[in-house]
Design an enzyme around this catalytic site. Sequence first.
Site, mmCIF file in Angstrom:
data_model
loop_
_atom_site.group_PDB
_atom_site.id
_atom_site.type_symbol
_atom_site.label_atom_id
_atom_site.label_comp_id
_atom_site.label_asym_id
_atom_site.label_seq_id
_atom_site.Cartn_x
_atom_site.Cartn_y
_atom_site.Cartn_z
ATOM 1 N N ARG A 1 50.582 27.038 37.511
ATOM 2 C CA ARG A 1 50.302 27.722 37.576
ATOM 3 C C ARG A 1 49.170 27.184 35.569
ATOM 4 O O ARG A 1 48.279 26.513 35.358
ATOM 5 C CB ARG A 1 49.168 28.630 38.023
ATOM 6 C CG ARG A 1 48.993 29.072 39.016
ATOM 7 C CD ARG A 1 47.759 28.102 40.118
ATOM 8 N NE ARG A 1 46.104 28.296 39.837
ATOM 9 C CZ ARG A 1 45.369 29.389 39.438
ATOM 10 N NH1 ARG A 1 46.435 29.990 40.775
ATOM 11 N NH2 ARG A 1 44.525 29.372 39.213
ATOM 12 N N ARG B 1 34.824 31.895 38.441
ATOM 13 C CA ARG B 1 35.381 32.076 39.539
ATOM 14 C C ARG B 1 34.340 32.860 40.685
ATOM 15 O O ARG B 1 33.403 33.977 39.982
ATOM 16 C CB ARG B 1 36.373 33.331 39.532
ATOM 17 C CG ARG B 1 36.453 33.887 41.048
ATOM 18 C CD ARG B 1 38.814 34.551 40.864
ATOM 19 N NE ARG B 1 39.253 33.544 40.822
ATOM 20 C CZ ARG B 1 40.345 33.888 41.780
ATOM 21 N NH1 ARG B 1 40.755 34.876 41.437
ATOM 22 N NH2 ARG B 1 41.626 33.110 41.730
ATOM 23 N N ASP C 1 48.267 31.603 52.981
ATOM 24 C CA ASP C 1 47.245 32.311 51.895
ATOM 25 C C ASP C 1 46.643 33.347 53.063
ATOM 26 O O ASP C 1 47.181 33.370 54.263
ATOM 27 C CB ASP C 1 45.989 30.820 51.352
ATOM 28 C CG ASP C 1 45.328 31.741 51.159
ATOM 29 O OD1 ASP C 1 45.128 33.008 50.183
ATOM 30 O OD2 ASP C 1 44.145 31.398 50.919
ATOM 31 N N CYS D 1 49.915 30.952 47.952
ATOM 32 C CA CYS D 1 48.429 30.968 46.531
ATOM 33 C C CYS D 1 49.183 32.585 45.603
ATOM 34 O O CYS D 1 49.327 32.623 44.567
ATOM 35 C CB CYS D 1 47.617 30.521 46.728
ATOM 36 S SG CYS D 1 46.807 30.869 47.351
ATOM 37 N N GLN E 1 44.348 25.783 41.577
ATOM 38 C CA GLN E 1 45.441 26.155 42.849
ATOM 39 C C GLN E 1 46.563 24.702 42.921
ATOM 40 O O GLN E 1 47.471 24.755 43.276
ATOM 41 C CB GLN E 1 44.948 27.134 43.761
ATOM 42 C CG GLN E 1 46.290 27.412 44.453
ATOM 43 C CD GLN E 1 47.320 28.935 43.701
ATOM 44 O OE1 GLN E 1 46.646 29.759 43.158
ATOM 45 N NE2 GLN E 1 48.576 28.391 43.996
ATOM 46 N N HIS F 1 39.612 25.540 45.717
ATOM 47 C CA HIS F 1 40.522 26.234 44.987
ATOM 48 C C HIS F 1 41.051 25.284 44.341
ATOM 49 O O HIS F 1 42.332 25.403 43.977
ATOM 50 C CB HIS F 1 41.084 28.008 45.277
ATOM 51 C CG HIS F 1 42.044 28.187 43.983
ATOM 52 N ND1 HIS F 1 41.988 28.483 42.949
ATOM 53 C CD2 HIS F 1 42.955 29.634 43.976
ATOM 54 C CE1 HIS F 1 41.862 29.288 42.568
ATOM 55 N NE2 HIS F 1 43.180 29.929 43.419
HETATM 56 N N1 CP Z 1 46.571 32.199 43.320
HETATM 57 C C1 CP Z 1 45.512 33.148 42.386
HETATM 58 O O1 CP Z 1 44.307 32.569 42.152
HETATM 59 O O2 CP Z 1 45.735 33.742 41.926
HETATM 60 P P1 CP Z 1 44.522 35.239 41.659
HETATM 61 O O3 CP Z 1 43.622 35.614 42.341
HETATM 62 O O4 CP Z 1 45.948 36.426 41.202
HETATM 63 O O5 CP Z 1 43.956 34.308 40.156
HETATM 64 N N1 NVA Z 2 41.610 32.688 49.764
HETATM 65 C C1 NVA Z 2 42.033 33.526 48.542
HETATM 66 C C2 NVA Z 2 43.027 32.978 47.469
HETATM 67 C C3 NVA Z 2 43.150 33.771 46.876
HETATM 68 C C4 NVA Z 2 43.970 33.552 45.733
HETATM 69 C C5 NVA Z 2 40.968 34.019 48.910
HETATM 70 O O1 NVA Z 2 39.832 33.255 48.410
HETATM 71 O O2 NVA Z 2 40.992 35.504 48.409
#
Ligand code: CP
Ligand code: NVA
Length: 310
Positions: free
Chosen positions: A295, A106, A227, A267, A136, A133
């Site tokens: 997930r 990430r 989101d 999400c 997701q 993502h």
């Molecule tokens: N939806 C999602 O990716 O959540 P987190 O940021 O908690 O991993």
């Molecule tokens: N768009 C959000 C998604 C979190 C799972 C972010 O990037 O923070």
Amino acid sequence: MLKPNKLASTNFLSSLDMRAEEINHIFELANNFKNKELELNFRNKVLGLIFDKSSTRTRVSFEVAMSRLGGHTIDLNPNTSQIGRGELIKDTARVLSRYCDVLAIRTFKHTDLEEYAKWSTKPVINALTDLEHPCQALADFLTILEEFGKLENLILTYIGDGNNVANSLILCGALLGVKIRIACPKGYEPHPNVIKKANEINNNDNFLLITNDPHEAASGANIIYTDVWSSMGQEKQKEEKDKDFKNFTVDSNLVSKAKANVIVLHCLPAYRSKEITNDVIESDKSRIFKQAENRLHVQQALLATMLLEK
Ligand code: CP
Ligand code: NVA
């Protein structure tokens, strides 16, 4: 017993790294894991997690998925590894892939993820970048499939920022035949390359609609999805984005424009009363926590396909 098949692509960096039949295979495996009809043993296999941003769902679901597969996870926090000191990605990737069997990363720049994949000798999974993502999106479409029993010709309306989550929904939707509508303020449209690629995959005239009108987008939708307005790394833009998105809250009025059997997805994590109201999250139309659970199942399936010996 269903057996995992190896995916054609070594890595899962983008929703486009899977073909439609591979996504459906992941769904089938995930369903089997979820119903406890499938057990696989990847004893001594190790997943390395490199997370440059916070995470609850992605990190924990990967850890639990790996544990259910009989393997281990190493959580590589940049602050306690040499990544935070600035060790080059090409050095980190070459070292870690000598210890680990698969890496989930990430990070901010998608090009950094691609750099890891370039130097890693083991598969790399996108656990979220600023561009996509894809894990997701797999969980989201599995949830939709479970709810509607099909995917073709459903309308998924995403209301919010056209960034990582929206981009992966568009690409995965294009592969699976789900119609996508994006409602966002001007200037927050999805990435142009994503739009171009999605339209090349699915050249049905009605496949993708991008509008600045959330009510137009919600009308007749089967799924309403949102989101956060300010993603991780955009903290400084929060005030400006709160203003730009003020008419884009998913509330019960907006949800009432959709089909009677609409489901609502997010999400998570959510800012209640910003992008979505508390009553919508808690309503009987919400499948948000089922979506979060999925997930785990899709990532267990993904890991199983990636850990297979060649
Ligand atoms: N939806 C999602 O990716 O959540 P987190 O940021 O908690 O991993
Ligand atoms: N768009 C959000 C998604 C979190 C799972 C972010 O990037 O923070």
